[in-house]
Design an enzyme around this catalytic site. Structure first.
Site, PDB file in Angstrom:
ATOM      1  CD  GLN A 142      47.676  38.171  41.093  1.00  0.00           C
ATOM      2  OE1 GLN A 142      47.704  37.793  42.263  1.00  0.00           O
ATOM      3  NE2 GLN A 142      48.768  38.266  40.364  1.00  0.00           N
ATOM      4  CG  ASP A 159      53.298  43.572  37.692  1.00  0.00           C
ATOM      5  OD1 ASP A 159      53.264  43.413  38.925  1.00  0.00           O
ATOM      6  OD2 ASP A 159      52.555  42.964  36.908  1.00  0.00           O
TER       7      ASP A 159
END
Ligand code: S3P
Length: 436
Positions: A176, A322
């Site tokens: 990100q 994740d």
């Protein structure tokens, strides 16, 4: 507030597709909106996170037409009309919902615009660290004030402007942060570089290449040259391997199970989940199709067996960050020790995923120890059903629905509406699996 009830099963035979990849859908909305024409996006993920990014781009002038939608959710096929890098000032603040990816990537974009903007989100997003993108974007010349209750947190008040290129060495391995800096770099004159401490997912670089704006890579340094416009193109988003992971773990851990997940993304910066499951003894076969739109994808077939615990290697952590909640469930079901360390980043996700996984696994009778940077699970202790919280975190809700498939009594997970942030239709897939 919705909840999910799960009972144990001993038969799992299924073949299906999971919805589109979340990371790729965010990037498609953003780069399509910056492009020089109209881009058709198929298999877009109609989840709350990605719809927030799509709406944010519309607020910035890049509108879209819906071609197909998943009833009750949002668009799965759409055409976004690119603005040739010329965005307009949004009316009101831009709501990123629950999405860290949306907020951080959009911050990179907004840092370079000649207007002021505000990025906000829900309570969870307003508690997540934004200093990690504020620092490099300010280094490039933007001014960003974090006005949240917690220091360094959203709402972000961004005063954008002409940026100058930078070379930023990231202290954390974050796709990100990398993407925020690269997107800002598209607007800066000259070459902007990011040095990552470890490999992170490379969807931004792949999509830039697909839109004819290749980045350069040397070791762990990735650079873009500003001043160009992405060439519009159509793309199809592969299924999300992070969503497939729930079913892969369920099938891999259940002797006799047989599962095929079709058309799922197989980008090597995302497939460590498969490597770890195979190391645990899983019987997994992958049939790759030719890359589409710069992203590898294919079918994954699993035959279930009893698994054994393993140690997750430090360099694997960013690749499967994740998937750790559901891998922890696999560890609890497996024989022997599962060691998950070097994963402190889990504490700043949609929930503190070290604390929430440990709490829920303990409530189901698992034997494990919590560390600041992970956990160690002594697997193989039978799980019993429990009443669990999702803590408003989609991946916790889904990981424990999977745990419930193996528990001796009923498991109820409360506060499961959050699942729609990444996996619309999870409840339908779960129902099919529960019905045998
Ligand atoms: C994402 C990167 C990861 C991941 C998130 C999606 C992305 O975060 O956890 O769900 O799309 O770039 P970090 O890069 O901050 O680790």
């Amino acid at each position: 507030m919705s909840s999910i009830s799960v009972h144990s099963i001993n038969h799992l035979v299924a073949e299906f597709e999971v919805p589109g990849d979340k990371s790729i859908s965010h990037r498609a909305a953003i780069l399509g909106g910056l492009s020089d024409g109209s881009c058709r996006i198929d298999n877009f993920l109609p989840s709350e996170d990605c719809i927030c990014t799509l709406n944010a781009m519309a607020q910035l002038g890049a509108k879209h037409d819906v071609i197909e939608e998943k009833p009750g959710y949002g668009p799965t096929s759409l055409v976004i009309h690119g603005r040739s890098m010329q965005l307009s000032a949004p009316e009101g603040s831009v709501d990123c919902g629950n999405s860290g990816t949306g907020m951080r990537l959009l911050a990179g974009l907004l840092a370079a615009q000649p207007f002021q903007s505000i990025l906000t989100g829900d309570a969870s997003l307003q508690s997540r660290p934004m200093g990690r993108i504020i620092k490099p974007l300010e280094q490039m010349g933007a001014s960003i004030e974090a006005r949240g209750d917690d220091p360094g947190c959203a709402p972000l008040h961004i005063t954008g402007g002409e940026l100058h290129p930078t070379c930023y060495e990231m202290p954390v391995a974050s796709a990100q942060v990398k993407s925020a800096v690269l997107l800002a770099g598209l607007f800066a004159e000259g070459s902007t570089s990011v040095i990552q401490p470890a490999e992170t997912r490379d969807h931004t670089e792949r999509m830039l290449e697909y839109f004819k704006m290749p980045s350069q890579r040397e070791g762990q340094t990735i650079s873009v040259t500003g001043g160009k416009t992405p060439e519009a193109g159509s793309l199809r988003v592969p299924g999300d391997i992070s969503s497939a992971a729930f079913w892969l773990v369920a099938a891999a851990s259940m002797p006799g199970a047989h599962l095929v997940i079709k058309n799922v993304g197989l980008n090597p910066t995302r497939t460590a989940i498969l490597d770890v499951l195979i190391r645990m003894g899983a019987d997994i076969k992958v049939v790759a199709h030719p890359d589409e739109c710069g992203e590898p994808y294919g079918d994954v077939e699993v035959h279930g067996k009893a698994l054994e615990g393993t140690e997750i290697k430090p360099e694997e952590v960013p690749n499967l960050i994740d998937e750790i909640p559901v891998l922890a469930v696999a560890g609890a079901l497996a024989k022997g020790k599962m060691v998950i360390r070097n994963a402190k980043e889990l504490r700043v996700k949609e929930s503190d995923r070290i604390a929430t996984v440990v709490k829920n696994l303990k409530a189901m009778g698992a034997d494990l120890e919590e560390y600041e940077d992970g956990m160690e699970i002594s697997g193989g202790k039978p799980l019993h059903g429990a009443e669990l919280e999702s803590f408003g975190d989609h991946r916790i809700a889904m990981a424990f629905a999977i745990a419930g498939l193996f528990a001796a009594s009923e498991t109820v997970i409360h506060n499961t509406a959050c699942i729609d942030t990444s996996y619309p239709g999870f409840a339908d897939h779960l129902e099919t699996i529960l019905a045998g």
